[in-house]
Motif scaffolding. Sequence first.
Motif, PDB file in Angstrom:
ATOM      1  N   GLY A 273      10.074   2.676 -22.715  1.00 13.96           N
ATOM      2  CA  GLY A 273      10.455   3.606 -23.772  1.00 13.96           C
ATOM      3  C   GLY A 273       9.341   3.903 -24.759  1.00 13.96           C
ATOM      4  N   GLU A 274       8.124   3.548 -24.417  1.00 16.26           N
ATOM      5  CA  GLU A 274       7.003   3.781 -25.329  1.00 16.26           C
ATOM      6  C   GLU A 274       6.408   5.177 -25.183  1.00 16.26           C
ATOM      7  OE1 GLU A 274       4.187   0.600 -24.836  1.00 16.26           O
ATOM      8  OE2 GLU A 274       5.751  -0.923 -24.980  1.00 16.26           O
ATOM      9  N   LEU A 275       6.699   5.861 -24.080  1.00 20.11           N
ATOM     10  CA  LEU A 275       6.183   7.205 -23.831  1.00 20.11           C
ATOM     11  C   LEU A 275       7.310   8.111 -23.367  1.00 20.11           C
ATOM     12  CD1 LEU A 275       3.013   6.360 -21.679  1.00 20.11           C
ATOM     13  CD2 LEU A 275       3.000   7.135 -24.047  1.00 20.11           C
TER      14      LEU A 275
ATOM     15  N   GLY B 258       0.770  -1.227   0.000  1.00 22.53           N
ATOM     16  CA  GLY B 258       0.000   0.000   0.000  1.00 22.53           C
ATOM     17  C   GLY B 258       0.802   1.278   0.000  1.00 22.53           C
ATOM     18  N   VAL B 259       2.091   1.217  -0.306  1.00 21.52           N
ATOM     19  CA  VAL B 259       2.926   2.411  -0.279  1.00 21.52           C
ATOM     20  C   VAL B 259       2.948   3.110  -1.646  1.00 21.52           C
ATOM     21  CG1 VAL B 259       5.246   3.283   0.213  1.00 21.52           C
ATOM     22  CG2 VAL B 259       4.322   1.417   1.551  1.00 21.52           C
ATOM     23  N   ASN B 260       2.771   2.346  -2.722  1.00 20.58           N
ATOM     24  CA  ASN B 260       2.805   2.914  -4.064  1.00 20.58           C
ATOM     25  C   ASN B 260       1.600   3.851  -4.232  1.00 20.58           C
ATOM     26  OD1 ASN B 260       2.834   3.435  -6.844  1.00 20.58           O
ATOM     27  ND2 ASN B 260       3.551   1.385  -7.332  1.00 20.58           N
ATOM     28  N   PRO B 261       1.842   5.134  -4.553  1.00 22.07           N
ATOM     29  CA  PRO B 261       0.740   6.096  -4.640  1.00 22.07           C
ATOM     30  C   PRO B 261      -0.040   6.045  -5.953  1.00 22.07           C
ATOM     31  CG  PRO B 261       2.780   7.207  -5.130  1.00 22.07           C
ATOM     32  CD  PRO B 261       3.141   5.787  -4.760  1.00 22.07           C
ATOM     33  N   LEU B 262       0.392   5.223  -6.888  1.00 20.18           N
ATOM     34  CA  LEU B 262      -0.229   5.206  -8.209  1.00 20.18           C
ATOM     35  C   LEU B 262      -1.358   4.193  -8.318  1.00 20.18           C
ATOM     36  CD1 LEU B 262       2.945   5.432 -10.483  1.00 20.18           C
ATOM     37  CD2 LEU B 262       1.517   7.291  -9.616  1.00 20.18           C
ATOM     38  N   SER B 263      -2.348   4.544  -9.109  1.00 24.18           N
ATOM     39  CA  SER B 263      -3.448   3.630  -9.404  1.00 24.18           C
ATOM     40  C   SER B 263      -2.934   2.548 -10.354  1.00 24.18           C
ATOM     41  CB  SER B 263      -4.591   4.391 -10.061  1.00 24.18           C
ATOM     42  OG  SER B 263      -4.202   4.803 -11.369  1.00 24.18           O
ATOM     43  N   PRO B 264      -3.660   1.462 -10.524  1.00 20.95           N
ATOM     44  CA  PRO B 264      -3.226   0.433 -11.472  1.00 20.95           C
ATOM     45  C   PRO B 264      -3.029   0.967 -12.896  1.00 20.95           C
ATOM     46  CG  PRO B 264      -4.896  -0.458 -10.029  1.00 20.95           C
ATOM     47  CD  PRO B 264      -4.812   1.021  -9.741  1.00 20.95           C
ATOM     48  N   LEU B 265      -3.895   1.873 -13.322  1.00 21.60           N
ATOM     49  CA  LEU B 265      -3.754   2.453 -14.665  1.00 21.60           C
ATOM     50  C   LEU B 265      -2.480   3.303 -14.741  1.00 21.60           C
ATOM     51  CD1 LEU B 265      -4.823   2.913 -17.499  1.00 21.60           C
ATOM     52  CD2 LEU B 265      -6.197   4.810 -16.601  1.00 21.60           C
TER      53      LEU B 265
ATOM     54  N   LEU C  88      -0.411  11.569 -18.453  1.00 19.93           N
ATOM     55  CA  LEU C  88      -1.372  10.476 -18.571  1.00 19.93           C
ATOM     56  C   LEU C  88      -1.656   9.793 -17.240  1.00 19.93           C
ATOM     57  CD1 LEU C  88      -0.241   8.807 -21.924  1.00 19.93           C
ATOM     58  CD2 LEU C  88      -2.353  10.093 -21.505  1.00 19.93           C
ATOM     59  N   SER C  89      -0.660   9.747 -16.381  1.00 19.67           N
ATOM     60  CA  SER C  89      -0.849   9.074 -15.086  1.00 19.67           C
ATOM     61  C   SER C  89      -1.744   9.871 -14.153  1.00 19.67           C
ATOM     62  CB  SER C  89       0.499   8.814 -14.415  1.00 19.67           C
ATOM     63  OG  SER C  89       1.061  10.037 -13.944  1.00 19.67           O
ATOM     64  N   GLY C  90      -1.765  11.187 -14.332  1.00 20.05           N
ATOM     65  CA  GLY C  90      -2.550  12.036 -13.434  1.00 20.05           C
ATOM     66  C   GLY C  90      -1.886  12.222 -12.081  1.00 20.05           C
ATOM     67  N   ALA C  91      -0.640  11.806 -11.961  1.00 18.60           N
ATOM     68  CA  ALA C  91       0.085  11.893 -10.695  1.00 18.60           C
ATOM     69  C   ALA C  91       0.960  13.141 -10.673  1.00 18.60           C
ATOM     70  CB  ALA C  91       0.959  10.656 -10.516  1.00 18.60           C
ATOM     71  N   SER C  92       1.306  13.581  -9.489  1.00 18.51           N
ATOM     72  CA  SER C  92       2.265  14.673  -9.354  1.00 18.51           C
ATOM     73  C   SER C  92       3.651  14.136  -9.703  1.00 18.51           C
ATOM     74  CB  SER C  92       2.251  15.214  -7.925  1.00 18.51           C
ATOM     75  OG  SER C  92       2.801  14.250  -7.034  1.00 18.51           O
ATOM     76  N   ASP C  93       4.611  15.038  -9.854  1.00 15.18           N
ATOM     77  CA  ASP C  93       5.974  14.596 -10.166  1.00 15.18           C
ATOM     78  C   ASP C  93       6.522  13.679  -9.072  1.00 15.18           C
ATOM     79  OD1 ASP C  93       6.203  15.859 -12.629  1.00 15.18           O
ATOM     80  OD2 ASP C  93       6.984  17.723 -11.764  1.00 15.18           O
TER      81      ASP C  93
ATOM     82  N   VAL D 137       0.988   3.094 -17.096  1.00 15.70           N
ATOM     83  CA  VAL D 137       1.610   4.219 -17.790  1.00 15.70           C
ATOM     84  C   VAL D 137       3.099   4.283 -17.444  1.00 15.70           C
ATOM     85  CG1 VAL D 137       1.651   6.739 -17.990  1.00 15.70           C
ATOM     86  CG2 VAL D 137      -0.538   5.527 -17.980  1.00 15.70           C
ATOM     87  N   VAL D 138       3.436   4.100 -16.173  1.00 15.83           N
ATOM     88  CA  VAL D 138       4.846   4.084 -15.755  1.00 15.83           C
ATOM     89  C   VAL D 138       5.584   2.946 -16.453  1.00 15.83           C
ATOM     90  CG1 VAL D 138       6.406   3.661 -13.802  1.00 15.83           C
ATOM     91  CG2 VAL D 138       4.497   5.239 -13.543  1.00 15.83           C
ATOM     92  N   ALA D 139       4.952   1.792 -16.540  1.00 15.68           N
ATOM     93  CA  ALA D 139       5.576   0.657 -17.228  1.00 15.68           C
ATOM     94  C   ALA D 139       5.819   0.987 -18.701  1.00 15.68           C
ATOM     95  CB  ALA D 139       4.708  -0.589 -17.095  1.00 15.68           C
ATOM     96  N   ASP D 140       4.868   1.649 -19.331  1.00 17.49           N
ATOM     97  CA  ASP D 140       5.058   2.055 -20.734  1.00 17.49           C
ATOM     98  C   ASP D 140       6.209   3.055 -20.854  1.00 17.49           C
ATOM     99  OD1 ASP D 140       2.998   0.416 -21.526  1.00 17.49           O
ATOM    100  OD2 ASP D 140       1.504   2.036 -21.663  1.00 17.49           O
TER     101      ASP D 140
END
Length: 172
Positions: A105-107, A87-94, A115-120, A98-101
């Motif tokens: 090197g796809e993005l 539960g420490v990762n602040p990112l949603s599954p989507l 696209l992630s909607g997350a802060s830096d 996006v981070v994986a992409d």
Amino acid sequence: MGLSDIAAGLTVTTPQRERGVATVDATDVPLAERLAPYAEDLPCPAAVAAALLDAYGAGTSVGAAAAAAGVAPTTGAKVLHVLGVAGVNPLSPLARDVVADWLDGELARSEAVTLSGASDAEFALGAYCATHPPIEGAKAVVAASREPDSRAIAARERDALAEAVDTPDGLR
């Protein structure tokens, strides 16, 4: 007759104790010493990681636990992640996709952050979590430190029942 009528005249004579999250460490060796073999892979010294785990295990937030351990909140989150705390990762599954992409090197980074909607900071922590899996040995140490010792529990239960259960006369 309502509850207020029933409770009229009642007073509390014993103060309640503040209780945190219940944890039981069934080992004799301090947590910092058990984490020492993994110190090279931790983002902070093992003693700091142990203090962070103790504070977080007491029910505080990641930020408060990090402050109690004397590290930045992001470092605290990184430490908890590599120690296997969920539960420490602040990112949603989507956003994790996006981070994986982005990592593949796809993005471009700027596009991935948008696209992630997350802060830096959230994006950076999510990228850290994606590229640094929990340390298996340390994860096991942390899990063991939070599990009750079943032998000690069985002995306490047996002792508690010893006075209540009498031995039948024919078995003495």
